[in-house]
Design a protein around this motif. Sequence first.
Motif, PDB file in Angstrom:
ATOM      1  N   VAL A 172       0.873  -1.178   0.000  1.00  0.00           N
ATOM      2  CA  VAL A 172       0.000   0.000   0.000  1.00  0.00           C
ATOM      3  C   VAL A 172       0.912   1.231   0.000  1.00  0.00           C
ATOM      4  O   VAL A 172       2.137   1.111   0.059  1.00  0.00           O
ATOM      5  CB  VAL A 172      -0.944   0.033   1.236  1.00  0.00           C
ATOM      6  N   SER A 173       0.298   2.424  -0.059  1.00  0.00           N
ATOM      7  CA  SER A 173       1.098   3.646  -0.060  1.00  0.00           C
ATOM      8  C   SER A 173       1.525   4.004   1.368  1.00  0.00           C
ATOM      9  O   SER A 173       0.899   3.565   2.342  1.00  0.00           O
ATOM     10  CB  SER A 173       0.291   4.794  -0.656  1.00  0.00           C
TER      11      SER A 173
ATOM     12  N   GLN B  22       1.190   6.870   2.571  1.00  0.00           N
ATOM     13  CA  GLN B  22       0.026   7.660   3.022  1.00  0.00           C
ATOM     14  C   GLN B  22      -0.954   6.776   3.789  1.00  0.00           C
ATOM     15  O   GLN B  22      -1.502   7.176   4.811  1.00  0.00           O
ATOM     16  CB  GLN B  22      -0.730   8.179   1.797  1.00  0.00           C
ATOM     17  N   SER B  23      -1.200   5.561   3.249  1.00  0.00           N
ATOM     18  CA  SER B  23      -2.160   4.646   3.877  1.00  0.00           C
ATOM     19  C   SER B  23      -1.675   4.227   5.257  1.00  0.00           C
ATOM     20  O   SER B  23      -2.442   4.231   6.220  1.00  0.00           O
ATOM     21  CB  SER B  23      -2.349   3.391   3.026  1.00  0.00           C
TER      22      SER B  23
ATOM     23  N   ALA C  66      -2.124   7.029   7.623  1.00  0.00           N
ATOM     24  CA  ALA C  66      -3.526   7.263   7.968  1.00  0.00           C
ATOM     25  C   ALA C  66      -4.034   6.200   8.942  1.00  0.00           C
ATOM     26  O   ALA C  66      -4.801   6.507   9.860  1.00  0.00           O
ATOM     27  CB  ALA C  66      -4.380   7.273   6.703  1.00  0.00           C
TER      28      ALA C  66
ATOM     29  N   LYS D 154      -6.722   7.856  11.438  1.00  0.00           N
ATOM     30  CA  LYS D 154      -7.585   8.623  10.527  1.00  0.00           C
ATOM     31  C   LYS D 154      -8.379   7.699   9.608  1.00  0.00           C
ATOM     32  O   LYS D 154      -9.387   8.077   9.038  1.00  0.00           O
ATOM     33  CB  LYS D 154      -6.732   9.562   9.649  1.00  0.00           C
ATOM     34  N   TYR D 155      -7.871   6.466   9.443  1.00  0.00           N
ATOM     35  CA  TYR D 155      -8.523   5.527   8.527  1.00  0.00           C
ATOM     36  C   TYR D 155      -8.482   4.129   9.129  1.00  0.00           C
ATOM     37  O   TYR D 155      -7.419   3.668   9.571  1.00  0.00           O
ATOM     38  CB  TYR D 155      -7.803   5.544   7.173  1.00  0.00           C
ATOM     39  N   ASP D 156      -9.637   3.477   9.170  1.00  0.00           N
ATOM     40  CA  ASP D 156      -9.708   2.081   9.626  1.00  0.00           C
ATOM     41  C   ASP D 156      -9.612   1.170   8.410  1.00  0.00           C
ATOM     42  O   ASP D 156     -10.418   1.293   7.488  1.00  0.00           O
ATOM     43  CB  ASP D 156     -11.027   1.811  10.353  1.00  0.00           C
ATOM     44  N   PRO D 157      -8.648   0.250   8.394  1.00  0.00           N
ATOM     45  CA  PRO D 157      -8.481  -0.603   7.213  1.00  0.00           C
ATOM     46  C   PRO D 157      -9.647  -1.582   7.060  1.00  0.00           C
ATOM     47  O   PRO D 157     -10.336  -1.896   8.024  1.00  0.00           O
ATOM     48  CB  PRO D 157      -7.182  -1.351   7.500  1.00  0.00           C
ATOM     49  N   SER D 158      -9.813  -2.065   5.828  1.00  0.00           N
ATOM     50  CA  SER D 158     -10.818  -3.106   5.581  1.00  0.00           C
ATOM     51  C   SER D 158     -10.371  -4.382   6.296  1.00  0.00           C
ATOM     52  O   SER D 158      -9.202  -4.514   6.687  1.00  0.00           O
ATOM     53  CB  SER D 158     -10.921  -3.372   4.077  1.00  0.00           C
TER      54      SER D 158
ATOM     55  N   LEU E  45      -7.330  -6.070   4.595  1.00  0.00           N
ATOM     56  CA  LEU E  45      -6.051  -5.390   4.873  1.00  0.00           C
ATOM     57  C   LEU E  45      -5.651  -5.593   6.338  1.00  0.00           C
ATOM     58  O   LEU E  45      -4.471  -5.799   6.650  1.00  0.00           O
ATOM     59  CB  LEU E  45      -6.153  -3.892   4.525  1.00  0.00           C
TER      60      LEU E  45
ATOM     61  N   ASP F 122      -4.833   0.407  -3.705  1.00  0.00           N
ATOM     62  CA  ASP F 122      -4.662   1.001  -2.376  1.00  0.00           C
ATOM     63  C   ASP F 122      -6.009   1.541  -1.906  1.00  0.00           C
ATOM     64  O   ASP F 122      -6.504   2.540  -2.419  1.00  0.00           O
ATOM     65  CB  ASP F 122      -3.618   2.122  -2.471  1.00  0.00           C
ATOM     66  N   GLU F 123      -6.603   0.845  -0.917  1.00  0.00           N
ATOM     67  CA  GLU F 123      -7.978   1.187  -0.532  1.00  0.00           C
ATOM     68  C   GLU F 123      -8.109   2.582   0.081  1.00  0.00           C
ATOM     69  O   GLU F 123      -9.149   3.228  -0.073  1.00  0.00           O
ATOM     70  CB  GLU F 123      -8.538   0.125   0.428  1.00  0.00           C
ATOM     71  N   TYR F 124      -7.071   3.050   0.781  1.00  0.00           N
ATOM     72  CA  TYR F 124      -7.138   4.387   1.381  1.00  0.00           C
ATOM     73  C   TYR F 124      -7.129   5.462   0.290  1.00  0.00           C
ATOM     74  O   TYR F 124      -7.939   6.395   0.318  1.00  0.00           O
ATOM     75  CB  TYR F 124      -5.956   4.583   2.337  1.00  0.00           C
TER      76      TYR F 124
ATOM     77  N   ASP G 145      -5.252  14.606   4.092  1.00  0.00           N
ATOM     78  CA  ASP G 145      -4.644  14.150   2.836  1.00  0.00           C
ATOM     79  C   ASP G 145      -5.539  14.568   1.687  1.00  0.00           C
ATOM     80  O   ASP G 145      -6.734  14.287   1.704  1.00  0.00           O
ATOM     81  CB  ASP G 145      -4.551  12.612   2.802  1.00  0.00           C
TER      82      ASP G 145
END
Lengths: 64, 137
Positions: free
Chosen positions: A25-26, A28-29, A32, A37-41, A44, B69-71, B132
């Motif tokens: 993944v990036s 950025q991911s 996050a 800031k972001y909950d993975p699936s 993932l 990339d899901e995000y 972002d």
Amino acid sequence: MKNRLKVLRAERDWSQQDLAERLEVSRQSVNAIETGKYDPSLPLAFRIADLFGLPIEAIFLRER
Amino acid sequence: MATNPAQRRYVGRMIPISIAYIAAVMLASWIIPDDAAATPLTVAVALVPALATSGFIWAMARYLAELTDEYVRMLEIRKILVATGLTLALASGWGILELFTDVPKVPLFFVFPVWCLGLAAGSLVNRLTIGDAGPCA
């Protein structure tokens, strides 16, 4: 959602970029997810758990 | 700029489609006189740029489908939602103004450019709410 990703990454001396490459993944991911800031699936989250050899609930913590 | 394979393919598709679009618009404005009647020939020539516009939309759809990339995909989808919401709101609002008042008629041609500007607004919303912007503006 809180998680222990930053600690687990630091224990292995991996940068965010190192972890991103391992998870495909990036950066950025990774940032996050680490900062909540972001909950993975679920897929993932399982990849992350497999990478660290831990169950998901040892990495991602239920909010109380 | 393009940092993952999906983005590289997206840019690789958008460049030739953009060139085709500019060429088609120039060709149509050269061949069709101002305020020409809608004959099969003028309609066919005028629709060539529309094919390129459909190409832009196809390239964006492929980009979303190929993003692994899901995000990043979530950031892009949020931008598209903001762009779509803004465009629908502006088009509906102006359309109602046109119905009830004598405001200037805005050609439907501008819907797509407005939507593209909405993507930039979506980047700003992402930046302000998540921190972002997302990779493509």
